[in-house]
Design a protein around this motif. Structure first.
Motif, mmCIF file in Angstrom:
data_model
loop_
_atom_site.group_PDB
_atom_site.id
_atom_site.type_symbol
_atom_site.label_atom_id
_atom_site.label_comp_id
_atom_site.label_asym_id
_atom_site.label_seq_id
_atom_site.Cartn_x
_atom_site.Cartn_y
_atom_site.Cartn_z
ATOM 1 N N PHE A 1 -32.651 -1.973 -21.116
ATOM 2 C CA PHE A 1 -31.669 -1.692 -22.154
ATOM 3 C C PHE A 1 -31.096 -0.286 -22.007
ATOM 4 C CE2 PHE A 1 -30.720 -0.003 -26.428
ATOM 5 C CZ PHE A 1 -29.716 -0.885 -26.800
ATOM 6 N N ILE A 2 -31.936 0.677 -21.666
ATOM 7 C CA ILE A 2 -31.459 2.052 -21.472
ATOM 8 C C ILE A 2 -30.461 2.098 -20.317
ATOM 9 C CG2 ILE A 2 -32.136 4.388 -20.872
ATOM 10 C CD1 ILE A 2 -32.978 3.623 -23.652
ATOM 11 N N ILE A 3 -30.786 1.428 -19.219
ATOM 12 C CA ILE A 3 -29.896 1.408 -18.053
ATOM 13 C C ILE A 3 -28.573 0.751 -18.414
ATOM 14 C CG2 ILE A 3 -29.600 0.420 -15.745
ATOM 15 C CD1 ILE A 3 -32.649 0.729 -15.390
ATOM 16 N N TYR A 4 -28.640 -0.364 -19.124
ATOM 17 C CA TYR A 4 -27.416 -1.074 -19.512
ATOM 18 C C TYR A 4 -26.550 -0.209 -20.436
ATOM 19 C CZ TYR A 4 -24.439 -4.551 -21.798
ATOM 20 O OH TYR A 4 -23.351 -5.241 -22.296
ATOM 21 N N ARG B 1 -25.880 -20.714 -21.478
ATOM 22 C CA ARG B 1 -25.403 -19.517 -22.159
ATOM 23 C C ARG B 1 -24.355 -18.740 -21.365
ATOM 24 N NH1 ARG B 1 -30.097 -15.830 -23.379
ATOM 25 N NH2 ARG B 1 -29.585 -14.997 -21.325
ATOM 26 N N PRO B 2 -24.497 -18.566 -20.045
ATOM 27 C CA PRO B 2 -23.420 -17.871 -19.319
ATOM 28 C C PRO B 2 -22.063 -18.553 -19.458
ATOM 29 C CG PRO B 2 -25.400 -17.996 -17.971
ATOM 30 C CD PRO B 2 -25.645 -18.864 -19.161
ATOM 31 N N LEU B 3 -22.052 -19.884 -19.363
ATOM 32 C CA LEU B 3 -20.798 -20.611 -19.544
ATOM 33 C C LEU B 3 -20.281 -20.452 -20.965
ATOM 34 C CD1 LEU B 3 -18.611 -22.606 -18.621
ATOM 35 C CD2 LEU B 3 -20.182 -24.474 -19.218
ATOM 36 N N LYS C 1 -34.216 -9.775 -30.245
ATOM 37 C CA LYS C 1 -33.789 -8.409 -30.546
ATOM 38 C C LYS C 1 -32.307 -8.194 -30.282
ATOM 39 C CE LYS C 1 -38.318 -6.356 -29.608
ATOM 40 N NZ LYS C 1 -39.049 -5.302 -28.863
ATOM 41 N N PHE C 2 -31.574 -9.266 -30.037
ATOM 42 C CA PHE C 2 -30.162 -9.112 -29.681
ATOM 43 C C PHE C 2 -29.342 -8.568 -30.837
ATOM 44 C CE2 PHE C 2 -25.821 -10.883 -29.216
ATOM 45 C CZ PHE C 2 -25.480 -10.240 -28.038
ATOM 46 N N SER C 3 -29.693 -8.938 -32.072
ATOM 47 C CA SER C 3 -28.917 -8.479 -33.229
ATOM 48 C C SER C 3 -28.961 -6.959 -33.358
ATOM 49 C CB SER C 3 -29.433 -9.131 -34.509
ATOM 50 O OG SER C 3 -30.795 -8.802 -34.721
ATOM 51 N N SER C 4 -30.116 -6.358 -33.108
ATOM 52 C CA SER C 4 -30.216 -4.899 -33.163
ATOM 53 C C SER C 4 -29.607 -4.254 -31.926
ATOM 54 C CB SER C 4 -31.685 -4.473 -33.298
ATOM 55 O OG SER C 4 -32.235 -4.931 -34.511
ATOM 56 N N ALA C 5 -29.800 -4.897 -30.768
ATOM 57 C CA ALA C 5 -29.327 -4.314 -29.509
ATOM 58 C C ALA C 5 -27.810 -4.207 -29.479
ATOM 59 C CB ALA C 5 -29.832 -5.147 -28.328
ATOM 60 N N ILE C 6 -27.116 -5.262 -29.876
ATOM 61 C CA ILE C 6 -25.657 -5.238 -29.788
ATOM 62 C C ILE C 6 -25.064 -4.228 -30.776
ATOM 63 C CG2 ILE C 6 -25.354 -7.139 -31.429
ATOM 64 C CD1 ILE C 6 -22.923 -7.990 -29.818
ATOM 65 N N GLU D 1 -23.633 -11.397 -21.829
ATOM 66 C CA GLU D 1 -24.635 -12.238 -21.178
ATOM 67 C C GLU D 1 -25.736 -11.380 -20.568
ATOM 68 O OE1 GLU D 1 -26.969 -14.982 -19.326
ATOM 69 O OE2 GLU D 1 -25.524 -15.261 -20.957
ATOM 70 N N VAL D 2 -25.375 -10.272 -19.940
ATOM 71 C CA VAL D 2 -26.366 -9.372 -19.351
ATOM 72 C C VAL D 2 -27.240 -8.760 -20.441
ATOM 73 C CG1 VAL D 2 -26.675 -7.239 -18.039
ATOM 74 C CG2 VAL D 2 -24.936 -8.885 -17.344
ATOM 75 N N LEU D 3 -26.632 -8.380 -21.556
ATOM 76 C CA LEU D 3 -27.415 -7.799 -22.655
ATOM 77 C C LEU D 3 -28.388 -8.821 -23.236
ATOM 78 C CD1 LEU D 3 -27.951 -5.421 -24.534
ATOM 79 C CD2 LEU D 3 -26.087 -6.220 -25.989
ATOM 80 N N MET D 4 -27.947 -10.071 -23.412
ATOM 81 C CA MET D 4 -28.850 -11.117 -23.907
ATOM 82 C C MET D 4 -30.007 -11.349 -22.943
ATOM 83 S SD MET D 4 -26.272 -14.023 -25.437
ATOM 84 C CE MET D 4 -25.136 -13.676 -26.770
ATOM 85 N N ALA D 5 -29.715 -11.310 -21.644
ATOM 86 C CA ALA D 5 -30.762 -11.527 -20.654
ATOM 87 C C ALA D 5 -31.774 -10.381 -20.659
ATOM 88 C CB ALA D 5 -30.144 -11.676 -19.265
#
Length: 542
Positions: free
Chosen positions: A266-269, A147-149, A389-394, A379-383
């Motif tokens: 997530f809050i920190i990011y 995924r990072p690549l 929950k990535f769809s809501s987070a982004i 990549e950091v957000l996915m990790a």
């Protein structure tokens, strides 16, 4: 989750991403979508001079077209998340491609600047937003180890398209005028529909067939065992009820999951990303004007952005490869902090660059650091939040970034009027450095230290630490200790069997052998404890 779940970008836990195969096609589609989303608002600026002449407006009026596109890309994040969770990634991307294309086509027939805002700004911006976010979600479902690549390669679409769309727009403007250029650019945006069509969900049919076959096999293994037939039927019914119970909450599925705000990472990011966006985009926006004011010719000043784009093309995939290394990936948030720190220090150190050579050096280092930030941000957000929950987070992150985009560049624009470029670079660099230090320190203090303080899980039934056999043996031992206080030792094992739970005996028997009788191993252990064969048969009767 039903048939639409894979399209929603929310993989069930047992399904592993393929890390290749059709995922490379999905990666190419994400590469194209990322290129259009980030490069198109900047490439449209080629037509601004002609628009100013035809509509008799100023530069600030035409610049609102790009601003509205970016505002739609960032501000409609939650709306896009809701649509993805409701309808899936592929339908949303197809609709987005049609909206983006129709916006530019309709813009070619406009007669005033307001109509341009509504067509090229709102419609095209919304269409690109509905393509950008689902493409990242699908990329996360198809890649895990690589995924990072994959994120680095997809992010490289932005500089590649920026370096190609701007010259193409200039050629179209010279040959067909701005109306013909808008019409052709609208046709190019139809490629977003093609990219959306290739975002097929992971096939869950095989997984369902395997689950049904496994259920039938377990039922056949249980039913023929005489007295255990009723237990086999009840176990099968219990399994079906458990599966139905798991499916029931998904009927009331959340369209936008706000529970991610309980995730400290997530809050920190989010806070760090808000501070970052305040200063990240300011230097490249003002670089050309800054170079012109220092006496650099127009052609050479425009070439500075080409240097940043060229370096950026190679920096993003390279950083993705580094982030995918085994010893780097667990600490990818610190690598992201280093990239932001590198970018901020580049701005600060180049604030006093007063000649063309100094600006070229700034562009080289800024291109490297900017590419690293672009490759690592998602990549950091996915990790942090995972693919579920990535769809809501982004969507929520992009909405918060939209406020920073509206605050940062306009505030810097006021300093441009006063020709305080040095202050702008110092301010932008300080904001980026602050975001880097905040992310690194908060991650270390709030997350890593919290993990170290947590006690190791004990091996008991509640934590699920041991195997079923070990749990059954522990129950028997506890029963033996309890019975030894009130009964003679000669009958301790027999009483232990009576006190032990039926579930523990059933689990121990099934794992030690298939037959209805007691296994030889159990019989030998009981005999050594002073029990005879009758006691062993007594245990099996339970």
């Amino acid at each position: 989750m039903g048939r639409a779940d894979p399209e929603e970008g929310q993989l069930p836990a047992p399904v592993k991403p393929p890390d290749g195969g059709w995922g490379w096609i999905v990666l190419f589609g994400c590469f194209v979508i990322t290129g259009f989303s980030y490069a198109f608002p900047k490439a449209v600026s080629v037509y601004f001079k002609e628009l100013m002449k035809d509509f008799h407006v100023g530069y600030s009026d035409t610049a609102w077209i790009s601003s509205i596109m970016l505002a739609m890309l960032y501000g409609t994040g939650p709306v896009c998340s809701i649509m993805v969770n409701q309808f899936g990634c592929r339908p949303v991307m197809l609709i987005g491609g049609l909206l983006a294309s129709s916006g530019m086509i309709l813009a070619s027939f406009t007669t005033n600047i307001i109509e341009l805002y509504l067509t090229a700004g709102v419609l095209t911006g919304l269409g690109m937003a509905l393509n950008f976010q689902p493409s990242l979600i699908m990329l996360g479902t198809y890649f895990d180890k690589r995924r990072p690549l994959a994120n680095g390669l997809a992010a490289a679409g932005s500089p590649v398209f920026l370096s190609s769309l701007s010259p193409l727009g200039q050629v179209l403007l010279e040959k067909f005028g701005w109306r013909g250029g808008f019409l052709i650019m609208g046709g190019l945006l139809l490629n977003c529909c093609t990219c959306g069509a290739v975002m097929r969900p992971l096939d869950m049919g095989m997984k369902r067939k395997m689950e049904k076959a496994q259920d039938k096999y377990e039922a056949k293994e249980m039913l023929p065992i005489g007295g255990k037939s009723e237990e086999g039927i009840s176990t099968t019914d219990g399994t079906k009820k458990a599966k139905k119970a798991k499916k029931q909450p998904k009927k009331g599925k959340k369209l936008l999951d706000f529970s991610i705000f309980s995730n400290r990472g997530f809050i920190i990011y989010t806070i760090s990303k808000f501070i970052l966006v305040l200063g990240l985009f300011v230097p490249p926006i003002l670089l050309v004007n800054y170079a012109k004011d220092t006496g650099v010719p127009d052609t050479e000043a425009a070439f500075l952005l080409s240097i940043i784009g060229f370096i950026d093309i190679f920096a993003r995939p390279a950083c993705g490869m580094v982030a995918g290394l085994k010893w780097v990936r667990p600490h990818v948030s610190y690598l992201f902090s280093f990239a932001m720190l590198f970018n901020g220090l580049t701005d600060i150190c180049s604030a006093r660059a007063s000649n063309y050579t100094g600006l070229v050096i700034f562009c080289v280092f800024f291109g490297i650091s900017y590419g690293m930030v672009g490759a690592l941000q998602f990549e950091v957000l996915m990790a942090i939040v995972g693919s579920q929950k990535f769809s809501s987070a982004i969507g929520l992150v992009l909405l918060i970034e939209a406020f920073a985009v509206l605050i940062g560049p306009p505030s810097a624009g006021r300093l441009v009027d006063a020709k305080n470029y040095e202050v702008i670079f110092y301010l932008a660099g300080s904001e980026v450095v602050l975001s880097a230090l905040f992310l690194a320190m908060a991650t270390y203090c709030c997350l890593n230290r919290g993990k170290k303080k947590e006690p190791p899980p004990e091996k008991n039934l509640s934590m699920g630490g041991g195997s079923d056999t070990e749990e059954a043996e522990s129950d028997v031992q506890e029963a033996e200790e309890h019975s030894s206080d009130n009964h003679p030792p000669a009958h301790s094992t027999d009483n232990a069997v009576v006190v032990a739970s039926e579930e523990a005996n059933h689990v121990a028997e099934e794992q030690s052998g298939e037959g209805g009788g007691c296994p030889e191993g159990d019989g030998e252990v009981l005999a050594r404890d002073g029990c005879n064969t009758d006691q062993t048969v007594q245990r099996d009767s339970f």
